[in-house]
Write a protein that holds these residues in place. Structure first.
Motif, PDB file in Angstrom:
ATOM      1  N   LEU A 139       0.822  -1.215   0.000  1.00  0.00           N
ATOM      2  CA  LEU A 139       0.000   0.000   0.000  1.00  0.00           C
ATOM      3  C   LEU A 139       0.855   1.264   0.000  1.00  0.00           C
ATOM      4  CD1 LEU A 139      -2.898  -0.901   2.486  1.00  0.00           C
ATOM      5  CD2 LEU A 139      -3.032  -0.624   0.013  1.00  0.00           C
ATOM      6  N   GLY A 140       2.003   1.197   0.639  1.00  0.00           N
ATOM      7  CA  GLY A 140       2.861   2.385   0.728  1.00  0.00           C
ATOM      8  C   GLY A 140       3.249   2.916  -0.642  1.00  0.00           C
ATOM      9  N   ILE A 141       3.651   2.003  -1.505  1.00  0.00           N
ATOM     10  CA  ILE A 141       4.057   2.394  -2.866  1.00  0.00           C
ATOM     11  C   ILE A 141       2.873   3.039  -3.596  1.00  0.00           C
ATOM     12  CG2 ILE A 141       4.718   1.466  -5.127  1.00  0.00           C
ATOM     13  CD1 ILE A 141       6.370  -0.650  -3.611  1.00  0.00           C
ATOM     14  N   LYS A 142       1.699   2.455  -3.389  1.00  0.00           N
ATOM     15  CA  LYS A 142       0.517   2.967  -4.093  1.00  0.00           C
ATOM     16  C   LYS A 142       0.180   4.387  -3.629  1.00  0.00           C
ATOM     17  CE  LYS A 142      -1.759  -1.415  -5.245  1.00  0.00           C
ATOM     18  NZ  LYS A 142      -0.753  -2.436  -4.889  1.00  0.00           N
ATOM     19  N   TRP A 143       0.141   4.611  -2.334  1.00  0.00           N
ATOM     20  CA  TRP A 143      -0.214   5.954  -1.846  1.00  0.00           C
ATOM     21  C   TRP A 143       0.842   6.976  -2.248  1.00  0.00           C
ATOM     22  CZ3 TRP A 143      -4.914   7.298  -0.397  1.00  0.00           C
ATOM     23  CH2 TRP A 143      -5.795   6.296   0.027  1.00  0.00           C
ATOM     24  N   LYS A 144       2.113   6.585  -2.185  1.00  0.00           N
ATOM     25  CA  LYS A 144       3.185   7.501  -2.610  1.00  0.00           C
ATOM     26  C   LYS A 144       3.004   7.890  -4.071  1.00  0.00           C
ATOM     27  CE  LYS A 144       7.132   6.780   0.418  1.00  0.00           C
ATOM     28  NZ  LYS A 144       7.455   5.446   0.935  1.00  0.00           N
ATOM     29  N   ALA A 145       2.666   6.889  -4.875  1.00  0.00           N
ATOM     30  CA  ALA A 145       2.510   7.147  -6.309  1.00  0.00           C
ATOM     31  C   ALA A 145       1.377   8.118  -6.588  1.00  0.00           C
ATOM     32  CB  ALA A 145       2.263   5.827  -7.047  1.00  0.00           C
ATOM     33  N   PHE A 146       0.401   8.164  -5.693  1.00  0.00           N
ATOM     34  CA  PHE A 146      -0.720   9.093  -5.851  1.00  0.00           C
ATOM     35  C   PHE A 146      -0.391  10.475  -5.272  1.00  0.00           C
ATOM     36  CE2 PHE A 146      -4.568   7.146  -7.623  1.00  0.00           C
ATOM     37  CZ  PHE A 146      -4.126   5.851  -7.802  1.00  0.00           C
ATOM     38  N   GLY A 147       0.802  10.648  -4.742  1.00  0.00           N
ATOM     39  CA  GLY A 147       1.230  11.976  -4.298  1.00  0.00           C
ATOM     40  C   GLY A 147       1.006  12.273  -2.824  1.00  0.00           C
ATOM     41  N   TRP A 148       0.863  11.216  -2.037  1.00  0.00           N
ATOM     42  CA  TRP A 148       0.650  11.404  -0.599  1.00  0.00           C
ATOM     43  C   TRP A 148       1.963  11.268   0.179  1.00  0.00           C
ATOM     44  CZ3 TRP A 148      -4.399  10.721   2.212  1.00  0.00           C
ATOM     45  CH2 TRP A 148      -5.496  10.895   1.349  1.00  0.00           C
ATOM     46  N   ARG A 149       2.043  11.940   1.315  1.00  0.00           N
ATOM     47  CA  ARG A 149       3.070  11.624   2.308  1.00  0.00           C
ATOM     48  C   ARG A 149       2.644  10.308   2.955  1.00  0.00           C
ATOM     49  NH1 ARG A 149       3.007  14.731   6.790  1.00  0.00           N
ATOM     50  NH2 ARG A 149       5.234  14.775   7.149  1.00  0.00           N
ATOM     51  N   VAL A 150       3.558   9.395   3.093  1.00  0.00           N
ATOM     52  CA  VAL A 150       3.226   8.090   3.669  1.00  0.00           C
ATOM     53  C   VAL A 150       4.108   7.830   4.884  1.00  0.00           C
ATOM     54  CG1 VAL A 150       3.115   5.601   3.256  1.00  0.00           C
ATOM     55  CG2 VAL A 150       2.492   7.196   1.433  1.00  0.00           C
ATOM     56  N   ILE A 151       3.470   7.469   5.978  1.00  0.00           N
ATOM     57  CA  ILE A 151       4.169   7.161   7.219  1.00  0.00           C
ATOM     58  C   ILE A 151       3.768   5.739   7.608  1.00  0.00           C
ATOM     59  CG2 ILE A 151       4.361   7.748   9.674  1.00  0.00           C
ATOM     60  CD1 ILE A 151       3.516  10.657   8.806  1.00  0.00           C
ATOM     61  N   SER A 152       4.709   4.944   8.053  1.00  0.00           N
ATOM     62  CA  SER A 152       4.387   3.593   8.525  1.00  0.00           C
ATOM     63  C   SER A 152       4.696   3.495  10.005  1.00  0.00           C
ATOM     64  CB  SER A 152       5.214   2.551   7.763  1.00  0.00           C
ATOM     65  OG  SER A 152       4.866   2.578   6.398  1.00  0.00           O
TER      66      SER A 152
END
Lengths: 281, 317
Positions: A197-210
């Motif tokens: 999911l991280g890769i997907k959200w990043k690709a949509f232009g979001w900041r991603v935190i795990s």
């Protein structure tokens, strides 16, 4: 604002509430409610600027929380009651005829703290985006938070909202996913092949935190980092790794407790594993 | 009969665009959202006048509904615009949960409704939208008949607190209702008083009903023509009183038979005043490509078919 130890105590009580509510209702969704309990406890008792005093659906001057995965109603109802939005005794009415605690959150029945109906999946993220956009238009400083399930993320509308939010610079939006890896029919990867999911959200232009969704310090740190997104023009997605049914040994880590009520014996067994810290309802 | 003058053909969607601009001037809470159909929905003037209150959502109608409901929570008055099919059938569940059950003040601007969308064919010609929106508790359903009335209905929709489904169309049609008559939600407008038969019509069929009444007048039949501009809540009082007076009823609509105005009025009259009825509608069929006039004739929705239905209804008295 509660400290970490206090938050853990509240979370234990919230899990007791969930078990008792769903057992009494003889139906409902304990698994995801328990995997998101620590996050929701941190949110309402430390992270969010919210108050039950004078609460309205407009959310004016407050942080807002939108539940997108509506079947997680039990955890929402418990934290709302424990935060003072309505009497905790009302938790015993979950799913009963005439209750304000509908099987999935409703605004028709006037339960304080619920901003929008939820149940049909994949929609709450869009609602939260709209609410956050309104706050930006009104030059309000508050955040809008939204909880999505990882299974819910299979809905196409999630990705419509994912594309919309960064395009419109909605950086006062903090979404988080209860990434427990389970859904009704099995593991998320076996059912839908959701992948990273991280890769997907990043690709949509979001900041991603795990972060670990059961480590209270990690949860608080993740939300703090998320808040720093304001001013970047990007919304933030926190991916919380969790276990479905967390906190009770025989319920943990399996999709079998997605939408099943414990028997009275199972309920007793579960409650023996969860400390009563604030007094049962 | 009372004469109505066509002041020049205009499309009802332009009436919406003009009404939206007026509503936006009157109330800064009014917003416009579209799913890549700003031009088709005639939102351009609003977008130019209020660029900060126009939100382009891209081709993502489901998200648009949710975003609008979130905006409405904060007190905004969002109009979401797309083609009728894409802002009803495609997003029925979103409208149901976030707008109707969610009780949010969202206005659904539904253009290119019905068969008169024309050449694009059946994928775009929804004939089921009234049924879908009518079925939602609390949803106001408005289907104005010409440019002026669509403009005035848009202004009224912005003022009322609660979900509204506002249906209009693509082609240029006669413009004959008063220019600045405030639109009354829930009122059925009696356009011509008659005694032999009542023709209830909505949307584009209202002008056709007037033409039919003229033709019937030449045969010595005096038809009452009522513009049911608000389908929900239905003006039951006007409907029942007229049916009692004329004792024969025709309902004309650019919509499927299932769930449309015809069934709605039949339900009311069955309970209050059983009356011989004939129905002019798209039956239970999908549309096809063609010009609006060709399609209205081929699917039996034009003045000639309305007049024939009136004769049949009278014969059944």
């Amino acid at each position: 604002m509660a400290d970490t130890e206090q938050l853990k105590k509240i979370a234990s009580q919230v899990r007791r509430d969930i078990i008792r509510m769903v057992t009494a209702a003889k139906s409902g969704h304990p698994g995801g409610s328990m995997s998101s309990t620590d996050i929701m406890t941190a949110l309402y008792f430390s992270v969010m600027k919210q108050s039950p005093e004078g609460w309205t659906r407009s959310g004016k001057g407050q942080d807002m929380f939108i539940l997108s995965a509506g079947h997680l109603a039990p955890v929402l109802y418990s934290v709302l009651a424990r935060a003072g939005y309505f009497p905790k005794e009302e938790l015993g009415t979950l799913r009963k005829f005439g209750s304000r605690l509908q099987g999935h959150p409703s605004v028709e029945h006037g339960l304080p703290g619920v901003f929008q109906a939820a149940g049909s999946l994949g929609q709450g993220l869009s609602v939260a985006v709209g609410a956050a956009l309104a706050k930006k238009m009104d030059k309000e400083d508050n955040f809008v938070y939204v909880l999505c399930g990882d299974g819910e993320t299979e809905e196409g509308q999630i990705w419509e909202a994912a594309m919309f939010a960064p395009h419109h610079g909605v950086d006062n939006l903090i979404a988080f996913t209860d990434w427990n890896g389970q859904q009704i029919d099995g593991t998320v990867d076996s059912v839908a092949g959701e992948g990273d999911l991280g890769i997907k959200w990043k690709a949509f232009g979001w900041r991603v935190i795990s972060a670990d969704g059961h480590d209270m310090d990690a949860i608080l740190a993740a939300f703090e980092e998320a808040k720093a997104g304001k001013g970047t023009g990007k919304p933030t997605m926190i991916l919380f790794k969790t276990d479905m049914g967390h906190g009770v040994d025989f319920m943990a880590g399996t999709h079998k407790w997605h939408g099943k009520a414990p028997s009275p014996e199972e309920c007793e067994n579960a409650l023996r594993q969860l400390e009563e810290t604030l007094g049962d309802y | 009969m009372k004469k109505y003058i066509d002041t020049g053909k205009k499309d009802t969607r332009s009436g919406f665009g003009a009404g939206l601009l007026e509503a936006g001037k009157a109330d800064k809470r009014v917003l416009a959202l579209t799913a890549d159909l700003k031009g088709s929905l005639k939102m351009g003037d609003f977008a130019s006048a209020f660029p900060d209150r126009f939100i382009q959502c891209g081709i993502a109608e489901s998200n648009m509904v949710g975003v609008a409901s979130g905006l409405a929570l904060a007190g905004k008055v969002p109009f979401i615009g797309s083609f009728a099919e894409f802002v009803t059938g495609r997003v029925y569940d979103q409208i149901r949960q976030e707008v109707a059950y969610g009780h949010t003040n969202v206005k659904i601007a539904s253009s290119h409704a019905g068969i008169t969308l024309g050449e694009d064919g059946a994928t775009h010609q929804t004939m089921e939208d009234i049924a879908l929106m009518r079925a939602l508790p609390g949803m106001i359903v408005i289907n104005p008949c010409d440019y002026n009335q669509t403009k005035n209905a848009t202004i009224a929709a912005a003022k009322v607190d609660g979900p509204v489904y506002l249906r209009f169309g693509r082609p240029s049609v006669p413009n004959f209702t008063p220019e600045n008559e405030p639109f009354e939600i829930g009122k059925a407008y009696v356009l011509n008083e008659g005694k032999d038969v009542t023709i209830f019509a909505t949307g584009h069929t209202v002008w056709e009903a007037l033409l039919a009444a003229e033709a019937l007048e030449a045969e010595g039949i005096c038809a009452e023509v009522i513009n049911v501009a608000t389908i929900k809540p239905l003006d039951e009082k006007t409907v029942t009183a007229s049916a009692f007076k004329t004792k024969a009823v025709v309902v004309a609509e650019e919509h499927n038979s299932a769930g449309g105005l015809g069934e709605l009025i039949a339900g009311v009259l069955a309970k209050r005043r059983p009356t011989p009825m004939e129905f002019v509608n798209g039956a239970d069929k999908f549309g096809q490509s063609g010009s609006p006039a060709e399609l209205m004739a081929a699917y039996g929705l034009d003045a000639a078919h309305i007049a024939e239905a009136a004769r049949k209804a009278i014969a059944r008295k």
